[in-house]
Design an enzyme around this catalytic site. Structure first.
Site: not given
Ligand code: NAD
Ligand code: WQD
Length: 354
Positions: A37-38, A60, A85-86, A126, A151, A155, A181, A220
């Protein structure tokens, strides 16, 4: 010889900003990232900003052999663990990927650390582990809740795994940082958030509208029991987060066991307040429409960050205006994310904006 901090996921959004903070503080870092993801460009820009070569290994955290090799080749004394992964939405569709990457990956990493007798770890957790909070502002000691998606559950599982690890062996010292956030970007406009595919988070979605890549923002839910009916969150600048990691790592030199700290500002803003602030600060109008509530969203949450202040001497220094300015600068300078040519674009974009 100077010790090295291994940064897993260091090419990503928060990891790259933290790598910069560590290098600026004179520390030696080694980045391990599988680039799922980068991209390398974030590290090239880090090198441009710091004027030093950043050691990088593409690989990895689930590769046990690679981890053993890294710990034997480098003189590592601490790990900052961002790799994972997020995406909440993706985790619902691909739970196995999330448990394998996040939980198994962390398990592997901890095994390799233990084998090499490296016991200092800073972990990216998180606020999602609080689930629907019973009391706001959220304090760490209130305990965790029930995360509403895979997800979030990864965590929470990792936090429990790390707690058991510390109970089993007093040599471990682990910082669990619960981010609220994260938004914003480095003030240079050279590194920032570069989501693969369609973004889900509010600020990336909003800036897509602002640059004309999406016609309108979907809000939303307008019927929450909040100040204006839209959800309230605690947005925190990524550079402040990076500083929190530096302070947490310093704190681990003085204490063993597991320690949990909220990293947030302590201030909540609603979705509408974010839209209005963005419009006021940038002068760009954001067309939006209301849609039904998004599954799994809680009405409001913000941190009580006082424990981080008391124990780490950390508090967020950048306000919402700074977060929006830096987000917008990053977006303007890099309309194609890391595929953009920053020097040229920066001058064009800033001329248009200022
Ligand atoms: P990011 O996707 O930008 O960075 C994560 C990095 O980890 C990426 O560079 C990715 O390529 C790498 N990676 C993923 N799986 C890997 C693996 N198995 N092996 C090696 N590298 C791997 O995400 P981010 O926003 O910088 O988040 C960093 C950490 O903070 C994540 O663990 C995330 O769950 C956590 N977090 C993020 C937020 C947020 O809103 N951004 C909020 C709370 C917690
Ligand atoms: C914020 C608010 C949306 C997009 C997520 C993860 C959390 C953590 C941070 C990793 C909500 C609303 C959003 C849009 C909108 N990540 N929104 N229109 O959901 O608080 O937290 O990111 O750990 O685990 O769950 O952040 O930015 O997605 O949403 O109205 O197009 O903006 O409904 O109220 P969230 P977000």
């Amino acid at each position: 010889m100077q010790k090295t901090t291994l940064i897993t996921g260091g090419a990503g959004y928060i990891g790259s900003h933290t790598a910069l903070a560590l290098i600026d503080a004179g520390q030696q870092v080694l980045v391990l990232d599988n680039l799922c993801n980068s991209c390398r460009e974030s590290l090239k820009r880090l090198e441009f900003l710091t004027r030093i070569r950043v050691d990088f290994i593409e690989g990895d955290i689930r590769d046990t052999k690679l981890l053993d090799d890294i710990f034997s080749r480098y003189d590592i004394d601490a790990v900052m663990h961002f790799a994972g992964l997020k995406s909440v939405e993706e985790s619902v569709r691909q739970p196995l990927e999330y448990y394998a990457n996040n939980v198994v990956g962390t398990l592997n990493l901890c095994h390799a650390m233990a084998r090499s007798e490296v016991f200092k770890l800073v972990f990216s957790s998180s606020a999602t582990v609080y689930g629907a909070p019973r009391k706001i502002p959220i304090i760490e000691d209130l305990g965790t809740g029930k995360p509403v998606n895979p997800y979030g559950r990864t965590k929470l599982m990792i936090e429990e795994l790390l707690t058991d690890l510390c109970l089993s062996d007093p040599r471990w010292s682990i910082a669990v940082l619960r981010y609220f956030n994260p938004i914003g970007a480095h003030e240079s406009g050279l590194i920032g958030e570069n989501p693969n595919g369609r973004p889900n988070n509010l600020l990336p979605c909003l800036t897509q509208v602002a640059i004309g890549r999406a016609p309108e923002l979907t809000v939303f839910g307008g019927d929450y029991p909040t100040v204006d009916g839209t959800c309230v969150r605690d947005y925190v600048h990524v550079v402040d987060l990076a500083d929190g990691h530096l302070k947490a790592l310093q704190a681990l030199q003085r204490r063993n066991g597991i320690h949990v700290w909220n990293l947030g500002t302590g201030i909540g803003y609603s979705v509408l307040q974010i839209i209005r602030s963005f419009e006021d600060i940038t002068g760009v109008t954001i067309p939006f429409r209301f849609a039904p509530r998004r599954a799994g969203d809680i009405a409001q949450c913000w941190a009580d960050p006082s424990k981080a202040w008391r124990e780490l001497g950390w508090h967020a220094q950048r306000d919402l205006m700074q977060m929006i300015i830096d987000t917008w600068r990053w977006q303007l300078c890099n309309p194609q994310g890391y595929r953009s040519q920053p020097e040229l674009l920066a001058s064009i974009a800033l001329k248009q904006w200022v």
